[in-house]
Design a protein around this motif. Structure first.
Motif, short mmCIF file in Angstrom:
data_model
loop_
_atom_site.label_atom_id
_atom_site.label_comp_id
_atom_site.label_asym_id
_atom_site.label_seq_id
_atom_site.Cartn_x
_atom_site.Cartn_y
_atom_site.Cartn_z
N ALA A 1 0.75 -1.25 0.01
CA ALA A 1 -0.09 -0.01 0.09
C ALA A 1 0.82 1.11 0.00
O ALA A 1 0.61 2.37 -0.58
CB ALA A 1 -0.88 0.05 1.23
N ARG A 2 2.06 1.30 0.71
CA ARG A 2 2.95 2.47 0.90
C ARG A 2 3.75 2.68 -0.53
O ARG A 2 4.41 3.64 -0.78
CB ARG A 2 3.72 2.20 1.80
CG ARG A 2 3.22 2.59 3.45
CD ARG A 2 4.01 2.30 4.48
NE ARG A 2 3.43 2.41 5.83
CZ ARG A 2 3.93 2.38 6.95
NH1 ARG A 2 5.44 2.18 6.78
NH2 ARG A 2 3.45 2.68 7.99
N SER A 3 3.99 1.65 -1.23
CA SER A 3 4.76 1.68 -2.42
C SER A 3 4.11 2.36 -3.65
O SER A 3 2.83 2.56 -3.70
CB SER A 3 4.94 0.24 -2.92
OG SER A 3 4.04 -0.15 -3.73
N SER A 4 4.99 3.17 -4.48
CA SER A 4 4.66 3.90 -5.57
C SER A 4 3.59 2.92 -6.58
O SER A 4 3.24 3.47 -7.53
CB SER A 4 5.73 4.60 -6.23
OG SER A 4 6.65 3.67 -6.54
N TYR A 5 4.13 1.69 -6.64
CA TYR A 5 3.55 0.78 -7.72
C TYR A 5 2.22 0.66 -7.44
O TYR A 5 1.25 0.28 -8.33
CB TYR A 5 4.35 -0.62 -7.54
CG TYR A 5 5.52 -0.65 -8.16
CD1 TYR A 5 5.84 -0.69 -9.43
CD2 TYR A 5 6.52 -0.37 -6.99
CE1 TYR A 5 7.25 -0.74 -9.74
CE2 TYR A 5 8.06 -0.54 -7.34
CZ TYR A 5 8.36 -0.57 -8.77
OH TYR A 5 9.49 -0.46 -9.38
N THR B 1 -0.40 2.51 -7.06
CA THR B 1 -1.22 3.49 -7.66
C THR B 1 -1.39 3.33 -9.05
O THR B 1 -2.29 4.23 -9.47
CB THR B 1 -0.54 5.02 -7.34
OG1 THR B 1 0.66 4.88 -7.93
CG2 THR B 1 -0.42 4.92 -5.73
N SER B 2 -0.56 2.65 -9.62
CA SER B 2 -0.94 2.45 -11.37
C SER B 2 -2.08 1.97 -11.41
O SER B 2 -2.57 1.01 -10.77
CB SER B 2 0.27 1.87 -11.98
OG SER B 2 0.36 0.43 -11.57
N VAL B 3 -2.85 2.18 -12.87
CA VAL B 3 -3.97 1.63 -13.18
C VAL B 3 -3.74 -0.24 -13.17
O VAL B 3 -4.80 -0.76 -12.64
CB VAL B 3 -4.37 1.90 -14.67
CG1 VAL B 3 -5.53 1.43 -15.22
CG2 VAL B 3 -4.53 3.43 -14.60
N ASN B 4 -2.61 -0.45 -13.75
CA ASN B 4 -2.54 -2.14 -13.78
C ASN B 4 -2.69 -2.84 -12.43
O ASN B 4 -2.98 -4.03 -12.27
CB ASN B 4 -1.36 -2.48 -14.69
CG ASN B 4 -1.49 -2.15 -15.92
OD1 ASN B 4 -2.67 -2.14 -16.68
ND2 ASN B 4 -0.40 -1.95 -16.87
N ALA B 5 -1.83 -1.92 -11.59
CA ALA B 5 -1.67 -2.57 -10.23
C ALA B 5 -2.94 -2.69 -9.43
O ALA B 5 -3.33 -3.60 -8.95
CB ALA B 5 -0.72 -1.57 -9.47
N LYS B 6 -3.77 -1.58 -9.85
CA LYS B 6 -5.33 -1.39 -9.05
C LYS B 6 -6.20 -2.60 -9.69
O LYS B 6 -6.99 -3.50 -8.93
CB LYS B 6 -5.80 -0.14 -9.14
CG LYS B 6 -5.13 0.65 -8.20
CD LYS B 6 -5.84 2.39 -8.43
CE LYS B 6 -5.31 3.37 -7.84
NZ LYS B 6 -5.81 4.57 -7.82
N LYS B 7 -5.78 -2.69 -10.96
CA LYS B 7 -6.62 -3.94 -11.62
C LYS B 7 -6.28 -5.31 -11.02
O LYS B 7 -7.13 -6.20 -10.76
CB LYS B 7 -6.36 -3.80 -13.25
CG LYS B 7 -7.37 -4.95 -13.88
CD LYS B 7 -7.18 -4.72 -15.21
CE LYS B 7 -7.86 -5.57 -16.27
NZ LYS B 7 -7.61 -5.57 -17.43
N ALA B 8 -5.05 -5.42 -10.96
CA ALA B 8 -4.72 -6.91 -10.25
C ALA B 8 -5.02 -6.85 -8.78
O ALA B 8 -5.21 -7.92 -8.51
CB ALA B 8 -2.90 -6.76 -10.57
N GLN B 9 -4.66 -6.06 -8.10
CA GLN B 9 -5.36 -5.85 -6.76
C GLN B 9 -6.55 -6.42 -6.60
O GLN B 9 -7.07 -7.07 -5.81
CB GLN B 9 -4.74 -4.70 -5.97
CG GLN B 9 -5.07 -4.55 -4.47
CD GLN B 9 -4.72 -3.45 -3.89
OE1 GLN B 9 -4.49 -2.31 -4.44
NE2 GLN B 9 -4.81 -3.36 -2.68
#
Length: 348
Positions: free
Chosen positions: A224-228, A230-238
């Motif tokens: 949650a604290r990482s900059s990764y 916040t990206s669209v692909n990261a949110k989709k995966a999460q």
């Protein structure tokens, strides 16, 4: 080799260019041919199978390897550039016919190729000319086509795409991959390969095996604290890993359908024992296992069975495969056992 050179010391004379490409090469060829004599004697005694294996090199050349299998093992014969012949059935037929001549028609029991339409025609031509041998499509390739067709069904295709997108996102970012490995204790996700459709389903299996670790990673404070994050692909995966319950249910359903077939692929693609006498029994058992995995609700496995039967009946349901099945006592015992079990259930 370098150790031997060092032990010799100063004064070692290296072989000349002529010696390497002429005399030394000839000695090596003679050595290889001599080592093949043991196999050639066995081919005359027990018969053998010629196998062709096509592949494409880094320069997009279509190459075909030819191998011969017998009880003592498999030996490589030659590799031919088939770029100009890959879609010409007559050229492919002439090429395979020459290989049969080289091995000896009287020694060849079976010729195995992949099941592409051009090779089906080649197989027919070969059987017409060489009436004492059989042509058979590759069992592993047949199973791979089953996986391909099953993978095109909506629930399978959507689930595989989601899993592949998540796997690619994780492996494309070094920090995310390192974080995943910490949670998974250095275990990996199986990523899809272009050569085998089955690997897509093994990717789903690895997701199921790493479900807790994946959920823990995407729910962690470090993520949650990482900059990764916040990206669209990261949110989709999460979102898929933590919030999409249908994704995990679909994985479970897909694996119940295909894992019995993966067992057969390992059987026919391995070298532990000849598979021909077991493949009929294994396929029959796989269909029963798929139905059992889905609680015998026919609507849930009907389409899977149809795909299996279509490929099986058109490619591997052949006399040459049936004979070893009926001559294999282990397979027949298994068949009789299942009949008794079905009869027992019907009597209640």
């Amino acid at each position: 080799m370098l150790k031997s050179v060092g032990e010799y010391g100063v004064g070692l004379k290296p072989p000349s260019y002529h010696e390497v490409r002429v005399s030394f090469l000839k000695k090596k060829v003679d050595h290889v041919n001599a080592s093949l004599e043991v196999y050639r004697k066995e081919w005359k005694k027990t018969g053998c199978t010629i196998m062709s294996d096509g592949w494409t090199d880094g320069k997009s050349h279509s190459l075909t390897n030819f191998l011969v299998n017998s009880p003592s093992g498999t030996v490589f014969i030659k590799s031919i550039d088939t770029s100009s012949a890959i879609k010409n059935s007559m050229k492919l037929f002439e090429m395979l016919d020459d290989i049969v001549n080289e091995i000896g028609e009287e020694n060849v029991v079976q010729v195995v190729t992949d099941s592409a339409s051009v090779y089906v025609g080649v197989g027919r031509l070969l059987e017409e000319k060489r009436t004492k041998l059989f042509w058979s499509p590759c069992a592993a390739h047949c199973l791979d086509l089953m996986f391909s067709d099953i993978g095109e069904l909506t629930v399978f295709k959507d689930t595989i795409i989601k899993a592949e997108e998540i796997a690619m996102y994780i492996y494309r970012h070094a920090w995310v991959l390192d974080l995943f490995r910490k949670f998974a204790k250095n275990r990996e996700l199986t990523r899809p390969a272009v050569t085998r459709f089955a690997t897509a389903f093994l990717t789903l299996k690895s997701f199921q095996d790493r479900k807790l670790q994946l959920r823990a990673m995407f729910a962690s404070e470090e993520w949650a604290r990482s900059s990764y994050s916040t990206s669209v692909n990261a949110k989709k995966a999460q979102g898929t890993i933590l919030g999409d319950t249908r994704f995990w249910k679909a994985i479970k359903y897909c694996l119940k359908c295909v894992l019995p077939l993966v067992k057969i692929l390992r059987l026919v693609d391995g070298d532990e024992k000849p598979a021909m006498g077991f493949i009929y029994e294994a396929m029959d058992r796989a269909k029963v296992e798929i139905a059992s995995n889905l609680n015998h609700v026919r609507d849930r496995y009907k389409r899977i069975w149809e795909i299996i039967d279509t490929k099986w009946d058109s490619q591997l349901h052949r006399p040459f495969h049936a004979a070893p099945y009926y001559l294999n006592p282990i397979s027949m015992v298994g068949k009789l056992r299942r009949r008794v079990q079905r009869a027992s259930k019907a009597s209640y």
